[in-house]
Design a protein around this motif. Structure first.
Motif, PDB file in Angstrom:
ATOM      1  N   GLU A  42      -3.340   6.124   8.402  1.00  0.00           N
ATOM      2  CA  GLU A  42      -4.661   5.526   8.005  1.00  0.00           C
ATOM      3  C   GLU A  42      -4.194   5.397   6.422  1.00  0.00           C
ATOM      4  OE1 GLU A  42      -7.643   4.940   9.069  1.00  0.00           O
ATOM      5  OE2 GLU A  42      -6.760   4.821  11.115  1.00  0.00           O
ATOM      6  N   LEU A  43      -3.512   6.360   6.018  1.00  0.00           N
ATOM      7  CA  LEU A  43      -3.293   5.935   4.515  1.00  0.00           C
ATOM      8  C   LEU A  43      -2.254   4.784   4.000  1.00  0.00           C
ATOM      9  CD1 LEU A  43      -2.214   9.714   3.270  1.00  0.00           C
ATOM     10  CD2 LEU A  43      -4.399   8.132   2.572  1.00  0.00           C
ATOM     11  N   LEU A  44      -1.376   4.354   5.251  1.00  0.00           N
ATOM     12  CA  LEU A  44      -0.543   3.091   5.004  1.00  0.00           C
ATOM     13  C   LEU A  44      -1.495   1.941   5.069  1.00  0.00           C
ATOM     14  CD1 LEU A  44       2.849   4.387   6.881  1.00  0.00           C
ATOM     15  CD2 LEU A  44       2.270   3.757   4.518  1.00  0.00           C
ATOM     16  N   ARG A  45      -2.425   2.124   6.212  1.00  0.00           N
ATOM     17  CA  ARG A  45      -3.179   1.045   6.477  1.00  0.00           C
ATOM     18  C   ARG A  45      -4.366   0.658   5.348  1.00  0.00           C
ATOM     19  NH1 ARG A  45      -8.443   0.418   8.057  1.00  0.00           N
ATOM     20  NH2 ARG A  45      -8.879   2.520   8.089  1.00  0.00           N
ATOM     21  N   VAL A  46      -4.574   1.561   4.564  1.00  0.00           N
ATOM     22  CA  VAL A  46      -5.357   1.447   3.464  1.00  0.00           C
ATOM     23  C   VAL A  46      -4.601   1.058   2.010  1.00  0.00           C
ATOM     24  CG1 VAL A  46      -7.194   2.191   1.902  1.00  0.00           C
ATOM     25  CG2 VAL A  46      -7.229   2.750   4.239  1.00  0.00           C
ATOM     26  N   PHE A  47      -3.330   1.662   1.987  1.00  0.00           N
ATOM     27  CA  PHE A  47      -2.694   1.570   0.833  1.00  0.00           C
ATOM     28  C   PHE A  47      -1.648   0.229   0.796  1.00  0.00           C
ATOM     29  CE2 PHE A  47       1.233   2.450  -1.629  1.00  0.00           C
ATOM     30  CZ  PHE A  47       0.770   2.626  -2.842  1.00  0.00           C
ATOM     31  N   ALA A  48      -1.354  -0.031   1.989  1.00  0.00           N
ATOM     32  CA  ALA A  48      -0.410  -1.306   1.991  1.00  0.00           C
ATOM     33  C   ALA A  48      -0.906  -2.537   1.435  1.00  0.00           C
ATOM     34  CB  ALA A  48       0.032  -1.446   3.472  1.00  0.00           C
ATOM     35  N   PRO A  49      -2.168  -2.893   1.795  1.00  0.00           N
ATOM     36  CA  PRO A  49      -2.758  -4.341   1.261  1.00  0.00           C
ATOM     37  C   PRO A  49      -2.785  -4.178  -0.277  1.00  0.00           C
ATOM     38  CG  PRO A  49      -3.809  -3.569   3.153  1.00  0.00           C
ATOM     39  CD  PRO A  49      -2.976  -2.456   2.873  1.00  0.00           C
ATOM     40  N   ARG A  50      -3.393  -3.135  -0.912  1.00  0.00           N
ATOM     41  CA  ARG A  50      -3.576  -3.211  -2.202  1.00  0.00           C
ATOM     42  C   ARG A  50      -1.960  -2.822  -2.825  1.00  0.00           C
ATOM     43  NH1 ARG A  50      -7.476  -0.985   0.689  1.00  0.00           N
ATOM     44  NH2 ARG A  50      -9.638  -1.096   0.112  1.00  0.00           N
ATOM     45  N   ALA A  51      -1.145  -2.215  -2.397  1.00  0.00           N
ATOM     46  CA  ALA A  51       0.223  -2.344  -2.859  1.00  0.00           C
ATOM     47  C   ALA A  51       0.616  -3.621  -2.974  1.00  0.00           C
ATOM     48  CB  ALA A  51       0.930  -1.537  -2.263  1.00  0.00           C
ATOM     49  N   PHE A  52       0.360  -4.495  -2.107  1.00  0.00           N
ATOM     50  CA  PHE A  52       0.929  -5.942  -2.129  1.00  0.00           C
ATOM     51  C   PHE A  52       0.127  -6.592  -3.084  1.00  0.00           C
ATOM     52  CE2 PHE A  52       0.125 -10.211  -0.633  1.00  0.00           C
ATOM     53  CZ  PHE A  52       1.570 -10.781  -0.543  1.00  0.00           C
ATOM     54  N   VAL A  53      -1.267  -6.500  -3.313  1.00  0.00           N
ATOM     55  CA  VAL A  53      -1.899  -7.130  -4.441  1.00  0.00           C
ATOM     56  C   VAL A  53      -1.239  -6.871  -5.531  1.00  0.00           C
ATOM     57  CG1 VAL A  53      -4.103  -7.383  -5.525  1.00  0.00           C
ATOM     58  CG2 VAL A  53      -3.931  -7.515  -2.861  1.00  0.00           C
ATOM     59  N   VAL A  54      -0.907  -5.580  -5.910  1.00  0.00           N
ATOM     60  CA  VAL A  54      -0.371  -5.077  -7.134  1.00  0.00           C
ATOM     61  C   VAL A  54       0.963  -5.933  -7.531  1.00  0.00           C
ATOM     62  CG1 VAL A  54       0.489  -3.037  -8.403  1.00  0.00           C
ATOM     63  CG2 VAL A  54      -1.634  -2.799  -7.214  1.00  0.00           C
ATOM     64  N   MET A  55       1.761  -5.619  -6.241  1.00  0.00           N
ATOM     65  CA  MET A  55       3.168  -6.678  -6.575  1.00  0.00           C
ATOM     66  C   MET A  55       2.925  -8.051  -6.672  1.00  0.00           C
ATOM     67  SD  MET A  55       5.416  -4.313  -5.959  1.00  0.00           S
ATOM     68  CE  MET A  55       6.738  -5.245  -6.028  1.00  0.00           C
ATOM     69  N   VAL A  56       1.882  -8.594  -6.266  1.00  0.00           N
ATOM     70  CA  VAL A  56       1.658 -10.004  -6.501  1.00  0.00           C
ATOM     71  C   VAL A  56       1.151 -10.006  -8.102  1.00  0.00           C
ATOM     72  CG1 VAL A  56       0.228 -12.313  -6.272  1.00  0.00           C
ATOM     73  CG2 VAL A  56       0.969 -10.812  -4.143  1.00  0.00           C
ATOM     74  N   ILE A  57       0.441  -9.290  -8.603  1.00  0.00           N
ATOM     75  CA  ILE A  57       0.106  -9.259  -9.949  1.00  0.00           C
ATOM     76  C   ILE A  57       1.055  -8.848 -10.748  1.00  0.00           C
ATOM     77  CG2 ILE A  57      -1.398  -8.196 -11.839  1.00  0.00           C
ATOM     78  CD1 ILE A  57      -3.515  -7.393  -9.408  1.00  0.00           C
ATOM     79  N   LEU A  58       1.991  -8.161 -10.520  1.00  0.00           N
ATOM     80  CA  LEU A  58       3.379  -7.857 -11.227  1.00  0.00           C
ATOM     81  C   LEU A  58       4.051  -9.057 -11.334  1.00  0.00           C
ATOM     82  CD1 LEU A  58       4.206  -4.187 -10.213  1.00  0.00           C
ATOM     83  CD2 LEU A  58       3.196  -5.118 -12.282  1.00  0.00           C
ATOM     84  N   LEU A  59       4.269  -9.850 -10.086  1.00  0.00           N
ATOM     85  CA  LEU A  59       4.830 -11.004 -10.214  1.00  0.00           C
ATOM     86  C   LEU A  59       4.285 -12.097 -11.147  1.00  0.00           C
ATOM     87  CD1 LEU A  59       7.188 -12.639  -9.315  1.00  0.00           C
ATOM     88  CD2 LEU A  59       5.828 -13.321  -7.368  1.00  0.00           C
ATOM     89  N   VAL A  60       2.876 -12.278 -11.173  1.00  0.00           N
ATOM     90  CA  VAL A  60       2.427 -13.284 -12.004  1.00  0.00           C
ATOM     91  C   VAL A  60       2.873 -12.694 -13.545  1.00  0.00           C
ATOM     92  CG1 VAL A  60       0.241 -14.290 -12.828  1.00  0.00           C
ATOM     93  CG2 VAL A  60       0.912 -13.952 -10.280  1.00  0.00           C
ATOM     94  N   LEU A  61       2.423 -11.496 -13.683  1.00  0.00           N
ATOM     95  CA  LEU A  61       2.557 -10.877 -15.339  1.00  0.00           C
ATOM     96  C   LEU A  61       4.024 -11.042 -15.654  1.00  0.00           C
ATOM     97  CD1 LEU A  61       0.236  -7.827 -15.152  1.00  0.00           C
ATOM     98  CD2 LEU A  61      -0.223  -9.970 -16.313  1.00  0.00           C
ATOM     99  N   GLY A  62       4.843 -11.026 -14.830  1.00  0.00           N
ATOM    100  CA  GLY A  62       6.323 -11.102 -15.081  1.00  0.00           C
ATOM    101  C   GLY A  62       6.722 -12.532 -15.526  1.00  0.00           C
ATOM    102  N   LEU A  63       6.250 -13.256 -14.785  1.00  0.00           N
ATOM    103  CA  LEU A  63       6.524 -14.910 -14.966  1.00  0.00           C
ATOM    104  C   LEU A  63       5.836 -15.433 -16.203  1.00  0.00           C
ATOM    105  CD1 LEU A  63       6.368 -16.290 -11.176  1.00  0.00           C
ATOM    106  CD2 LEU A  63       8.395 -15.796 -12.641  1.00  0.00           C
ATOM    107  N   VAL A  64       4.431 -15.151 -16.338  1.00  0.00           N
ATOM    108  CA  VAL A  64       3.776 -15.664 -17.259  1.00  0.00           C
ATOM    109  C   VAL A  64       4.261 -14.887 -18.832  1.00  0.00           C
ATOM    110  CG1 VAL A  64       1.438 -15.806 -18.464  1.00  0.00           C
ATOM    111  CG2 VAL A  64       1.793 -16.048 -16.089  1.00  0.00           C
TER     112      VAL A  64
END
Length: 376
Positions: free
Chosen positions: A68-90
């Motif tokens: 259950e924790l993985l089901r809830v945590f994984a999508p949010r972790a993916f969003v955080v990684m995308v944000i980190l990628l955008v912040l890193g590039l910009v």
């Protein structure tokens, strides 16, 4: 295409490389953080719950399980990684641009230099760092190049003038002889030979100066005391005709360099000291010394009082000490200029100091030859 231009394939810009590096660092940091969460937290959460009927343990609410924790945590972790990628590039693109902005000024200055303009300076402000040191080094290089080019231009102009003078005089003598056939042929021959000798001496001096500047010579051990002794012995009759006495002293002073050029250096110094001396009862003193790591050759002469302003110009090509006494021997104006070039070619220093009692002291300091290790 210029010979110095390299034909290279186009690649990624430094700014883009730095941007990708920043973004990659952020992504790696994010992955490591998620891995830490898995290793130190989720790993110890049970995947299922076992409840024993009749047990005294009472579970209030929903008991968390790993799935259950993985089901809830994984999508949010993916969003955080995308944000980190955008912040890193910009952010990386912005930071890389700020860091590389001074390099644009350095590049512009070097391009101006390649086009022939050497007066431009970067003059980068701010605290001292690697880019500031690079900018200061480029500014220093441009200043030295500008001074060197200006010196070469003055030298070329003076050399052209000096070489043109005997040729012009020779042409005048020939024109006069043609118009006046009754003119004494012996006098014309003597004057033409004198002008030809002067032109040859000047050409040889210029070639010697160029050879010293290019450092195109074989290095070997040379004893300055022997070079000074040979120079004084060669010039002793010349000194006697000028009423100048020569005194020599000192010890062995062994350096590494060209024996021919260093002999020329000693000869020029002694000759210059004889020519620019008192009209009568002048003195030249030649001394060699050896110190820790250096050897020196010192040549002093008597004469009139010399100003510091005049002394500072004597090593420039075609500058003659017009205020000195032996004006009947003008010379070529290259004696001390050749001494300076030979000294610099041997990584030494040349110091000219006016003497309080009149005359000049010239000191040449060169690196001492390394000691020879005993055999075995």
């Amino acid at each position: 295409m210029s010979e110095t231009t390299l034909d290279r394939q186009p690649g990624l810009s430094v700014r883009l490389k730095l941007t990708l590096s920043y973004a990659a660092c952020l992504m790696i940091a994010g992955v490591m953080l998620l891995a830490a969460v898995w290793v130190f937290l989720l790993r110890y959460v049970p995947d299922r719950v076992l409840i024993i009927p009749g047990s005294a343990t009472f579970v209030d609410g929903v008991f968390p399980i790993r799935s259950e924790l993985l089901r809830v945590f994984a999508p949010r972790a993916f969003v955080v990684m995308v944000i980190l990628l955008v912040l890193g590039l910009v952010g990386g693109w912005f930071l890389a641009g700020r860091m590389l902005r001074p390099l644009d000024r350095i590049t512009a200055a070097t391009r101006l230099a390649t086009s022939g303009s050497l007066s431009h300076r970067i003059e980068l402000t701010g605290r001292k760092d690697e880019i500031r040191e690079l900018a200061d080094a480029v500014d220093g290089m441009l200043a030295r190049l500008e001074a060197h080019v200006a010196e070469q231009q003055r030298f070329a102009a003076n050399a052209s003038h000096e070489l043109r003078t005997p040729l012009a005089i020779t042409q005048t003598l020939l024109d006069v002889a043609r118009k006046d056939p009754r003119r004494d042929a012996h006098e014309l021959d003597d004057r033409l030979r004198a002008m030809n000798t002067r032109a040859i001496d000047l050409t040889e001096a210029l070639l010697l100066l160029a050879r010293a500047d290019q450092r195109s010579f074989t290095r070997q051990q040379v004893d300055l005391s022997l070079a000074a002794e040979e120079a004084t012995e060669t010039l002793y009759p010349f000194a006697a005709r000028h009423g100048v006495g020569i005194e020599t002293s000192g010890s062995a002073a062994i350096t590494i360099g060209s024996s021919t050029l260093l002999l020329q250096l000693a000869t020029n110094l002694v000759h210059n000291a004889i020519v620019h001396n008192l009209p009568e009862h002048g003195t030249v003193r030649v001394t060699t010394n050896a110190h820790a790591g250096t050897v020196s050759l010192i040549v002093e002469n008597t004469g009139d009082q010399l100003s510091a302003e005049l002394v500072s110009t004597l090593t420039e090509p075609f500058q003659r000490g017009a205020l000195r006494t032996q004006t009947d021997h003008p010379g070529l104006g290259l004696g001390l200029a050749i001494v300076k070039s030979i000294t610099q070619a041997h990584d030494g220093t040349l110091t000219l100091t006016p003497r309080r009692t009149g005359g000049l002291q010239v000191k040449v300091e060169l690196p001492a030859a390394p000691p020879v290790s005993p055999a075995g």
